[in-house]
Every structure is written in C-alpha cells, then in structure tokens.
Write an enzyme that holds these catalytic residues in place. Structure first.
Site, PDB file in Angstrom:
ATOM      1  N   SER A 178      -2.145   1.517 -18.919  1.00  0.00           N
ATOM      2  CA  SER A 178      -2.362   2.900 -19.364  1.00  0.00           C
ATOM      3  C   SER A 178      -1.042   3.622 -19.587  1.00  0.00           C
ATOM      4  CB  SER A 178      -3.156   3.676 -18.307  1.00  0.00           C
ATOM      5  OG  SER A 178      -4.457   3.172 -18.216  1.00  0.00           O
ATOM      6  N   HIS A 203      -4.895   3.716 -24.920  1.00  0.00           N
ATOM      7  CA  HIS A 203      -4.924   2.271 -25.148  1.00  0.00           C
ATOM      8  C   HIS A 203      -5.209   2.031 -26.638  1.00  0.00           C
ATOM      9  CE1 HIS A 203      -4.989   0.415 -21.026  1.00  0.00           C
ATOM     10  NE2 HIS A 203      -5.160   1.676 -20.733  1.00  0.00           N
ATOM     11  N   HIS A 236     -11.018  -2.627 -18.793  1.00  0.00           N
ATOM     12  CA  HIS A 236     -11.176  -2.353 -17.367  1.00  0.00           C
ATOM     13  C   HIS A 236     -12.641  -2.511 -16.962  1.00  0.00           C
ATOM     14  CE1 HIS A 236      -7.800   0.099 -18.877  1.00  0.00           C
ATOM     15  NE2 HIS A 236      -7.233  -0.089 -17.705  1.00  0.00           N
ATOM     16  N   TYR A 270     -14.189  -0.518 -15.088  1.00  0.00           N
ATOM     17  CA  TYR A 270     -14.851   0.803 -15.094  1.00  0.00           C
ATOM     18  C   TYR A 270     -15.391   1.189 -16.467  1.00  0.00           C
ATOM     19  CZ  TYR A 270     -10.424   2.807 -16.884  1.00  0.00           C
ATOM     20  OH  TYR A 270      -9.308   3.078 -17.621  1.00  0.00           O
ATOM     21  N   GLU A 271     -14.909   0.525 -17.511  1.00  0.00           N
ATOM     22  CA  GLU A 271     -15.438   0.828 -18.846  1.00  0.00           C
ATOM     23  C   GLU A 271     -16.848   0.269 -19.025  1.00  0.00           C
ATOM     24  OE1 GLU A 271     -12.301   0.565 -22.164  1.00  0.00           O
ATOM     25  OE2 GLU A 271     -11.410  -0.606 -20.544  1.00  0.00           O
ATOM     26  N   ALA A 327      -0.496   1.161 -14.637  1.00  0.00           N
ATOM     27  CA  ALA A 327      -0.200   2.431 -13.986  1.00  0.00           C
ATOM     28  C   ALA A 327      -0.913   2.398 -12.640  1.00  0.00           C
ATOM     29  CB  ALA A 327      -0.721   3.576 -14.837  1.00  0.00           C
ATOM     30  N   MET A 374      -6.669   0.277 -11.067  1.00  0.00           N
ATOM     31  CA  MET A 374      -8.004  -0.134 -11.529  1.00  0.00           C
ATOM     32  C   MET A 374      -7.958  -1.332 -12.477  1.00  0.00           C
ATOM     33  SD  MET A 374      -9.480   3.694 -12.282  1.00  0.00           S
ATOM     34  CE  MET A 374      -9.197   5.051 -11.115  1.00  0.00           C
ATOM     35  N   SER A 375      -6.941  -2.179 -12.345  1.00  0.00           N
ATOM     36  CA  SER A 375      -6.813  -3.289 -13.308  1.00  0.00           C
ATOM     37  C   SER A 375      -6.086  -4.472 -12.679  1.00  0.00           C
ATOM     38  CB  SER A 375      -6.050  -2.796 -14.548  1.00  0.00           C
ATOM     39  OG  SER A 375      -4.699  -2.526 -14.213  1.00  0.00           O
ATOM     40  N   ASN A 408       1.752   8.372  -9.970  1.00  0.00           N
ATOM     41  CA  ASN A 408       1.347   9.506  -9.128  1.00  0.00           C
ATOM     42  C   ASN A 408       1.297   9.028  -7.681  1.00  0.00           C
ATOM     43  OD1 ASN A 408      -1.152   8.051 -10.450  1.00  0.00           O
ATOM     44  ND2 ASN A 408      -1.825   8.785  -8.433  1.00  0.00           N
ATOM     45  N   HIS A 460      -5.907  12.035 -15.198  1.00  0.00           N
ATOM     46  CA  HIS A 460      -5.419  10.995 -16.107  1.00  0.00           C
ATOM     47  C   HIS A 460      -4.195  11.502 -16.879  1.00  0.00           C
ATOM     48  CE1 HIS A 460      -5.583   7.362 -18.473  1.00  0.00           C
ATOM     49  NE2 HIS A 460      -5.642   8.043 -19.593  1.00  0.00           N
TER      50      HIS A 460
HETATM   51  N1  HPA Z   1      -5.639   5.408  -8.322  1.00  0.00           N
HETATM   52  C1  HPA Z   1      -6.212   4.431  -9.062  1.00  0.00           C
HETATM   53  N2  HPA Z   1      -5.746   4.044 -10.239  1.00  0.00           N
HETATM   54  C2  HPA Z   1      -4.639   4.664 -10.705  1.00  0.00           C
HETATM   55  C3  HPA Z   1      -3.996   5.676  -9.994  1.00  0.00           C
HETATM   56  C4  HPA Z   1      -4.531   6.072  -8.729  1.00  0.00           C
HETATM   57  O1  HPA Z   1      -4.019   6.957  -8.030  1.00  0.00           O
HETATM   58  N3  HPA Z   1      -2.933   6.079 -10.745  1.00  0.00           N
HETATM   59  C5  HPA Z   1      -2.944   5.320 -11.871  1.00  0.00           C
HETATM   60  N4  HPA Z   1      -3.975   4.466 -11.850  1.00  0.00           N
END
Ligand code: HPA
Length: 280
Positions: free
Chosen positions: A34, A66, A88, A90-91, A118, A216-217, A240, A252
C-alpha cells in the site's frame, strides 16, 4: 533453490502473461504494498506492463493506492516481475486467489521474491517512516493459503517454515541499508485479516506474543512462495504506530501519507537490495 515445477506455465494466467512478456525471463518477483507502488514507476526500466484486468480469470485490485498491474522490466540489471498492487484477504479474495500471483511468478521462472508492505509499529521505539526487515512472521489471519488439496506440482504437503525469510537475502538487505546509510530495523511481522485496524488490547496482546509490526498482507504470499521453493525477503514500511500507542485514530490516509513521505529512501533501499542480490 528447489527445481522448478515439472510442468512449467500450466496456469492459464501464466501462459497469458508469458505471451505478453515475450522472451523476458524474470528472476526476481517484487510485490509492492500500500502506497509503495511508485517504485515501479520510478525505478523499473519497464519492458512490459499488463493490467490485471486484461488477464483471464485473474483478480482485480480493489484498494486505493494499488495500481493493479504487472510491470516487467529491469532494476540494476536484474530482470524483475513486479506486482504494482497486491491482493489482500480483506478484499474478500479466497486464499487460493492470493496464492495465484506467486505461483504465476514461479511458473515464469522467479526464484527470489521480495515482498513489501505498509505496517503498524508495535515494538516500543518504532517510528512512522522506519523500515523493518522481516526476520519471521506470525500468521494471525486465521487461514492458510495451502489449505485444500496439495498443489503437488509446486511443493510438498507439509512445507517447512523454519526459515521463512532467507538468511542470505536478509544479510544482503542489511548490507544495502548500511551502504546507503538507511536505518533498517529487523523484527517479527504479525498478519491480521483486516480490514478494521486493531484494538489497543489486540496490540498489547500481539506485543506479548512477540510481534514487532502488524499488517494485513505478506504472510500468505510468503507461505505460498516457500511451498514452491522460492527464496523470500520482506521489508515493512512502518507507516504508523499501532492502535492505542498514540491516542490518535488510525486512517488509511496516514498510511498513504507516510509511505509517500519516505518514498525516496524506500526506493533506494529496495533498489539497493536488488543491486546486491546473489548471482544466479
Ligand atoms: N495495522 C494493520 N495494518 C496496517 C497498519 C496497522 O496499524 N498500518 C499499515 N497497515
């Protein structure tokens, strides 16, 4: 490296992509996470670009940030096949769909897979904009991409995962970071399914479990790649601090902003790694 599958290029999508690539034979696969898709635009000397939407029976990227295309070309002389945008869990994709691009890369000859993502920083002292080399991972997605009948053409039923991230490639990544004076942390990535960010209690639990970053990947792709004998190296961009560590809500946008802010050192690090890969 294990031997390539006995019957290479048998997936229809592999055949389609192979035709589009012509005589370009990729050795390295690269998955851009991402907000990190700029690497393909800025650093790959592209010979061919293939939108996912062109490929029969191939998933589409649904996430903002993406691009959703394969980019084939050279970086530092290395023939690279890059996913500019990944899929992903989650998609809503099945794990089999997450396995597909990795198996396509394998069928096209990829031996080394570089995964980027990320991630949220979990370990104390992590800062947004830091980079972390994955030393290991924890699969908290609750599913495994190898579940179901074993794809014997690719690998064994019960693949070893004792060294998920290749020792030599990690050393090369550390060397690239040192040569370029780019700080590179190292640690354990914990994968969740998402798409909701974690709760503060989950992050405290994950820290106790030994996680240094959360995302998440990456983990499904790593498992599929190890199954078919690829060597894997993965780098997180800590975009983050994880939930509950700052008192601020997670968005996001923050993920995308941080990834954009560090695009130069990130691109330098990945290019530096590609420059220092072991000879075939
Ligand atoms: N949590 C999960 N996935 C992420 C995060 C997070 O804080 N930051 C970027 N992808």
């Amino acid at each position: 490296m294990d031997e390539p599958p006995a019957n290479p290029v048998h997936l229809p999508a592999s055949r389609f992509l192979a035709e589009r690539l012509g005589d370009f034979g990729p050795r390295v696969g690269l998955v851009l996470g991402s907000g990190l898709g700029f690497f393909a635009d800025e650093r790959i000397d592209a010979v061919s670009t293939v939108p996912y939407a062109d490929i029969p029976d191939f998933p589409r990227s649904t996430v903002e940030g993406h691009a959703g295309q394969w980019v084939a070309g050279r970086v530092a002389g290395q023939p690279v096949l890059c996913m500019q945008g990944r899929f992903h869990f989650y998609e809503g994709y099945g794990m089999d769909q997450l396995a597909l691009p990795v198996r396509i890369m394998r069928e096209l000859g990829v031996e080394i897979l570089i995964l980027t993502n990320a991630a949220g920083g979990v370990r104390e002292g992590m800062r947004p904009g830091d980079f972390m080399l994955l030393s290991d991972h924890i699969n908290f997605i609750g599913a495994n991409p190898l579940r179901g009948p074993n794809a014997d053409a690719f690998g064994t039923r019960f693949p070893d995962m004792s060294v998920p991230y290749d020792t030599e490639l990690r050393a090369r990544a550390r060397q690239a970071a040192a040569d370029l004076a780019i700080p590179l942390a190292e640690g354990v990535y914990l994968a969740v399914s998402g798409p909701s960010f974690e709760t503060p209690a989950e992050i405290r639990a994950f820290r106790t479990l030994g996680a240094d970053a959360v995302g998440m990947s990456t983990v499904p792709e790593c498992i599929v790649a190890r199954h078919c004998g690829m060597r894997v190296c993965a780098v997180s961009c800590i975009t983050n601090l994880a939930s509950g560590l700052t008192g601020e809500a997670l968005t996001h946008e923050e993920v995308a902003e941080t990834a954009d802010r560090v695009r130069r050192p990130f691109a330098n690090l990945i290019e530096g790694l590609l420059t220092r890969l072991p000879p075939p």
